[in-house]
Write a protein that holds these residues in place. Structure first.
Motif, PDB file in Angstrom:
ATOM      1  N   ASN A  61      -7.564   3.097  -3.445  1.00 12.48           N
ATOM      2  CA  ASN A  61      -7.423   3.789  -4.726  1.00 12.48           C
ATOM      3  C   ASN A  61      -8.611   3.461  -5.644  1.00 12.48           C
ATOM      4  OD1 ASN A  61      -6.428   3.433  -7.714  1.00 12.48           O
ATOM      5  ND2 ASN A  61      -5.094   4.989  -6.819  1.00 12.48           N
ATOM      6  N   ARG A  62      -8.959   2.199  -5.707  1.00 12.29           N
ATOM      7  CA  ARG A  62     -10.068   1.755  -6.571  1.00 12.29           C
ATOM      8  C   ARG A  62     -11.395   2.377  -6.113  1.00 12.29           C
ATOM      9  NH1 ARG A  62     -12.248  -4.484  -6.761  1.00 12.29           N
ATOM     10  NH2 ARG A  62     -14.187  -4.011  -7.838  1.00 12.29           N
ATOM     11  N   VAL A  63     -11.622   2.346  -4.812  1.00 16.85           N
ATOM     12  CA  VAL A  63     -12.880   2.871  -4.280  1.00 16.85           C
ATOM     13  C   VAL A  63     -12.949   4.393  -4.493  1.00 16.85           C
ATOM     14  CG1 VAL A  63     -14.209   3.211  -2.152  1.00 16.85           C
ATOM     15  CG2 VAL A  63     -13.230   0.968  -2.673  1.00 16.85           C
ATOM     16  N   GLY A  64     -11.839   5.076  -4.312  1.00 15.25           N
ATOM     17  CA  GLY A  64     -11.811   6.522  -4.557  1.00 15.25           C
ATOM     18  C   GLY A  64     -12.227   6.820  -5.996  1.00 15.25           C
ATOM     19  N   LYS A  65     -11.673   6.053  -6.928  1.00 14.54           N
ATOM     20  CA  LYS A  65     -12.028   6.267  -8.347  1.00 14.54           C
ATOM     21  C   LYS A  65     -13.499   5.968  -8.574  1.00 14.54           C
ATOM     22  CE  LYS A  65      -7.695   5.937 -10.771  1.00 14.54           C
ATOM     23  NZ  LYS A  65      -6.596   5.277 -10.042  1.00 14.54           N
ATOM     24  N   GLU A  66     -13.995   4.899  -7.947  1.00 11.12           N
ATOM     25  CA  GLU A  66     -15.395   4.517  -8.178  1.00 11.12           C
ATOM     26  C   GLU A  66     -16.384   5.559  -7.649  1.00 11.12           C
ATOM     27  OE1 GLU A  66     -14.491  -0.257  -8.464  1.00 11.12           O
ATOM     28  OE2 GLU A  66     -15.991   0.387  -7.019  1.00 11.12           O
ATOM     29  N   ILE A  67     -16.024   6.244  -6.581  1.00 17.35           N
ATOM     30  CA  ILE A  67     -16.948   7.290  -6.090  1.00 17.35           C
ATOM     31  C   ILE A  67     -16.544   8.681  -6.590  1.00 17.35           C
ATOM     32  CG2 ILE A  67     -17.651   5.996  -4.022  1.00 17.35           C
ATOM     33  CD1 ILE A  67     -15.849   8.124  -2.440  1.00 17.35           C
ATOM     34  N   GLY A  68     -15.436   8.764  -7.304  1.00 18.39           N
ATOM     35  CA  GLY A  68     -15.013  10.050  -7.873  1.00 18.39           C
ATOM     36  C   GLY A  68     -14.459  11.023  -6.854  1.00 18.39           C
ATOM     37  N   LYS A  69     -13.754  10.489  -5.843  1.00 19.43           N
ATOM     38  CA  LYS A  69     -13.156  11.379  -4.833  1.00 19.43           C
ATOM     39  C   LYS A  69     -11.680  11.041  -4.653  1.00 19.43           C
ATOM     40  CE  LYS A  69     -17.075  13.256  -3.476  1.00 19.43           C
ATOM     41  NZ  LYS A  69     -17.404  14.678  -3.516  1.00 19.43           N
ATOM     42  N   PRO A  70     -10.854  12.055  -4.351  1.00 17.13           N
ATOM     43  CA  PRO A  70      -9.463  11.781  -4.021  1.00 17.13           C
ATOM     44  C   PRO A  70      -9.360  11.035  -2.684  1.00 17.13           C
ATOM     45  CG  PRO A  70      -9.948  14.104  -3.693  1.00 17.13           C
ATOM     46  CD  PRO A  70     -11.189  13.476  -4.281  1.00 17.13           C
ATOM     47  N   VAL A  71      -8.230  10.389  -2.486  1.00 18.46           N
ATOM     48  CA  VAL A  71      -8.058   9.596  -1.265  1.00 18.46           C
ATOM     49  C   VAL A  71      -6.806  10.017  -0.495  1.00 18.46           C
ATOM     50  CG1 VAL A  71      -9.279   7.608  -2.223  1.00 18.46           C
ATOM     51  CG2 VAL A  71      -6.775   7.714  -2.429  1.00 18.46           C
ATOM     52  N   ILE A  72      -6.846   9.719   0.803  1.00 17.12           N
ATOM     53  CA  ILE A  72      -5.686   9.957   1.661  1.00 17.12           C
ATOM     54  C   ILE A  72      -5.449   8.721   2.517  1.00 17.12           C
ATOM     55  CG2 ILE A  72      -7.101  11.102   3.460  1.00 17.12           C
ATOM     56  CD1 ILE A  72      -4.587  12.852   4.048  1.00 17.12           C
ATOM     57  N   THR A  73      -4.183   8.392   2.716  1.00 15.97           N
ATOM     58  CA  THR A  73      -3.841   7.283   3.596  1.00 15.97           C
ATOM     59  C   THR A  73      -2.493   7.564   4.252  1.00 15.97           C
ATOM     60  OG1 THR A  73      -3.897   4.857   3.736  1.00 15.97           O
ATOM     61  CG2 THR A  73      -2.600   5.787   1.945  1.00 15.97           C
ATOM     62  N   GLU A  74      -2.275   6.892   5.364  1.00 14.52           N
ATOM     63  CA  GLU A  74      -1.046   7.139   6.130  1.00 14.52           C
ATOM     64  C   GLU A  74       0.137   6.384   5.541  1.00 14.52           C
ATOM     65  OE1 GLU A  74      -1.411   6.656  10.382  1.00 14.52           O
ATOM     66  OE2 GLU A  74       0.763   6.819  10.671  1.00 14.52           O
ATOM     67  N   VAL A  75       1.271   7.059   5.495  1.00 13.03           N
ATOM     68  CA  VAL A  75       2.520   6.378   5.152  1.00 13.03           C
ATOM     69  C   VAL A  75       3.352   6.289   6.430  1.00 13.03           C
ATOM     70  CG1 VAL A  75       3.449   8.532   4.159  1.00 13.03           C
ATOM     71  CG2 VAL A  75       4.555   6.373   3.643  1.00 13.03           C
ATOM     72  N   LEU A  76       3.691   5.057   6.769  1.00 12.56           N
ATOM     73  CA  LEU A  76       4.318   4.785   8.065  1.00 12.56           C
ATOM     74  C   LEU A  76       5.830   4.751   8.013  1.00 12.56           C
ATOM     75  CD1 LEU A  76       2.678   1.737   9.895  1.00 12.56           C
ATOM     76  CD2 LEU A  76       2.705   4.118  10.555  1.00 12.56           C
ATOM     77  N   ASP A  77       6.366   4.496   6.831  1.00 12.45           N
ATOM     78  CA  ASP A  77       7.763   4.120   6.738  1.00 12.45           C
ATOM     79  C   ASP A  77       8.358   4.622   5.424  1.00 12.45           C
ATOM     80  OD1 ASP A  77      10.030   2.228   6.071  1.00 12.45           O
ATOM     81  OD2 ASP A  77       9.402   1.359   7.985  1.00 12.45           O
ATOM     82  N   THR A  78       9.613   5.015   5.462  1.00 14.56           N
ATOM     83  CA  THR A  78      10.262   5.491   4.221  1.00 14.56           C
ATOM     84  C   THR A  78      10.201   4.428   3.119  1.00 14.56           C
ATOM     85  OG1 THR A  78      12.360   4.746   5.131  1.00 14.56           O
ATOM     86  CG2 THR A  78      11.892   7.089   5.331  1.00 14.56           C
ATOM     87  N   ARG A  79      10.197   3.154   3.498  1.00 12.82           N
ATOM     88  CA  ARG A  79      10.166   2.086   2.474  1.00 12.82           C
ATOM     89  C   ARG A  79       8.862   2.062   1.703  1.00 12.82           C
ATOM     90  NH1 ARG A  79      11.402  -2.775   6.465  1.00 12.82           N
ATOM     91  NH2 ARG A  79       9.913  -1.470   7.597  1.00 12.82           N
ATOM     92  N   HIS A  80       7.813   2.707   2.247  1.00 15.45           N
ATOM     93  CA  HIS A  80       6.501   2.647   1.592  1.00 15.45           C
ATOM     94  C   HIS A  80       6.129   3.928   0.864  1.00 15.45           C
ATOM     95  CE1 HIS A  80       5.656  -0.257   5.135  1.00 15.45           C
ATOM     96  NE2 HIS A  80       6.184  -0.906   4.127  1.00 15.45           N
ATOM     97  N   VAL A  81       7.017   4.907   0.874  1.00 15.16           N
ATOM     98  CA  VAL A  81       6.627   6.208   0.311  1.00 15.16           C
ATOM     99  C   VAL A  81       6.280   6.101  -1.170  1.00 15.16           C
ATOM    100  CG1 VAL A  81       7.413   8.560  -0.209  1.00 15.16           C
ATOM    101  CG2 VAL A  81       7.849   7.575   2.049  1.00 15.16           C
ATOM    102  N   SER A  82       7.073   5.360  -1.955  1.00 11.78           N
ATOM    103  CA  SER A  82       6.766   5.342  -3.391  1.00 11.78           C
ATOM    104  C   SER A  82       5.473   4.588  -3.670  1.00 11.78           C
ATOM    105  CB  SER A  82       7.933   4.820  -4.227  1.00 11.78           C
ATOM    106  OG  SER A  82       8.161   3.481  -3.908  1.00 11.78           O
ATOM    107  N   LEU A  83       5.214   3.536  -2.922  1.00 13.27           N
ATOM    108  CA  LEU A  83       3.959   2.788  -3.092  1.00 13.27           C
ATOM    109  C   LEU A  83       2.752   3.677  -2.753  1.00 13.27           C
ATOM    110  CD1 LEU A  83       2.571  -0.075  -3.471  1.00 13.27           C
ATOM    111  CD2 LEU A  83       2.618  -0.197  -0.980  1.00 13.27           C
ATOM    112  N   VAL A  84       2.817   4.318  -1.604  1.00  9.69           N
ATOM    113  CA  VAL A  84       1.684   5.152  -1.178  1.00  9.69           C
ATOM    114  C   VAL A  84       1.526   6.334  -2.144  1.00  9.69           C
ATOM    115  CG1 VAL A  84       0.719   6.531   0.702  1.00  9.69           C
ATOM    116  CG2 VAL A  84       1.907   4.400   1.222  1.00  9.69           C
ATOM    117  N   ASN A  85       2.631   6.874  -2.575  1.00 12.30           N
ATOM    118  CA  ASN A  85       2.587   7.991  -3.515  1.00 12.30           C
ATOM    119  C   ASN A  85       1.913   7.590  -4.828  1.00 12.30           C
ATOM    120  OD1 ASN A  85       3.153  10.545  -4.545  1.00 12.30           O
ATOM    121  ND2 ASN A  85       5.104   9.866  -5.398  1.00 12.30           N
ATOM    122  N   LYS A  86       2.131   6.348  -5.234  1.00  8.69           N
ATOM    123  CA  LYS A  86       1.551   5.876  -6.495  1.00  8.69           C
ATOM    124  C   LYS A  86       0.021   5.777  -6.414  1.00  8.69           C
ATOM    125  CE  LYS A  86       1.898   1.983  -9.688  1.00  8.69           C
ATOM    126  NZ  LYS A  86       2.382   0.612  -9.812  1.00  8.69           N
TER     127      LYS A  86
END
Ligand code: PEP
Ligand code: MN
Length: 235
Positions: A61-86
Motif C-alpha cells: 500500500n505504501r509503495v503504491g502511494k509512493e509511485i502513484g499507482k493502484p495496487v493489487i494483491t491476493e486474498v487467500l482467506d475469508t478472514r483476511h478480506v477486510s484487511l486486504v480490502n482496507k
C-alpha cells in the motif's frame, strides 16, 4: 484493431521487504497501470516462504502511494478480506481459490474490482460460474487466465488463450492473461505478451523483480525491470 485499454499489471510475486518493493516498483512504474505483489502466498510446499501477511499488505500500500499507482494483491482467506480490502485497490482471488465459494461471496461484497484467476483445472464454464458468485455481491470481475494443468509439462501450465478468448467473447467479461505463471519461463514471456496484446485481451499480469535469482518466490519466471519495460514499450 482493438482500441480498448490494455491494462498492464506487474511487480514481484511476493512482497519481501519495503526496499525490495520500492526498487521493483520505481523501476517499472512508467510501464504499469497497477502494481502487484503477494502478501499472503498460497505455496504448494508448507516450508516455502508464505508471505509477510499484514506487514506485506501495508508495504504494498505504501509503495503504491509512493509511485502513484493502484495496487493489487491476493486474498487467500475469508478472514483476511477486510484487511486486504482496507489496503489494496483491487483484490485478486488466486487459481487455488477459484472454487472457494465462501471467499468469492465475501470479496463480492467489498465493491472492489476482483481479478479472478482461472482454477488450475477449471473449465471455462466453471470459471464463469465462479465469477457469478463475486458479481452477485456487487463487485466487478475481471477474469485472468493463468494456465491450466494438462498432460503437457514442458511449460509450468498450459496457456489456454482460446478458452480465455471464448470467455471474453461469450460472456462479455474483461479478460487479463498472466503468461508468467502459465509458462513459468521468462524466455517465453515476450512472445506471449505480443500474442495476448494482438488477440485483443484486456490486459496482462507479469511478474518482475529487481533480482530474480534471489527472489523468495517464482524467480525463474520473473523478468528484470529492463526486460519488462522493453516488452511493454515495444507493443
Ligand atoms: C500469483 O499471482 O502470485 C499467483 C499465486 O497466481 P496463481 O493463483 O495464478 O497461481
Ligand atoms: Mn508467483
Amino acid at each position: 484493431m482493438n482500441k480498448t485499454k490494455f491494462t498492464k499489471i506487474s511487480g514481484p510475486c511476493a512482497v519481501e521487504s519495503y526496499e525490495q518493493m520500492i526498487h521493483a516498483a520505481k523501476a517499472i512504474k512508467d510501464n504499469i497501470d497497477i502494481l502487484r505483489a503477494g502478501a499472503f502466498k498460497p505455496r504448494t510446499n508448507p516450508n516455502s516462504f508464505q508471505g509477510l501477511g499484514e506487514e506485506g499488505i501495508k508495504i504494498l500500500n505504501r509503495v503504491g502511494k509512493e509511485i502513484g499507482k493502484p495496487v493489487i494483491t491476493e486474498v487467500l482467506d475469508t478472514r483476511h478480506v477486510s484487511l486486504v480490502n482496507k489496503y489494496s485497490d483491487y483484490l485478486q482471488v488466486g487459481a487455488r481459490n477459484m472454487h472457494n465459494y465462501e471467499l468469492l461471496k465475501e470479496v463480492g461484497k467489498t465493491g472492489k474490482t476482483v481479478v479472478l484467476k482461472r482454477g488450475l483445472a477449471a473449465k471455462v464454464s466453471e470459471w464463469i460460474m465462479a465469477s457469478k458468485y463475486v458479481s452477485a455481491g456487487g463487485s466487478k470481475v475481471i477474469l485472468c487466465e493463468r494456465g491450466i494443468r494438462t498432460f503437457e509439462d514442458s511449460t509450468r501450465f498450459t496457456l489456454d488463450l482460446a478458452g480465455a478468448m471464448l470467455a471474453k467473447i461469450e460472456y462479455g467479461l474483461p479478460v487479463f492473461v498472466d503468461p508468467s505463471h502459465a509458462t513459468g519461463r521468462k524466455d517465453l514471456i515476450a512472445s506471449m505478451v505480443r500474442a495476448i496484446h494482438s488477440a485483443g485481451f484486456d490486459g496482462v499480469m507479469i511478474e518482475s523483480h529487481c533480482c530474480p535469482v534471489s527472489a523468495k518466490c517464482d524467480g525463474d519466471q520473473a523478468l528484470e525491470p529492463d526486460e519488462y519495460n522493453s516488452i511493454i514499450s515495444n507493443l
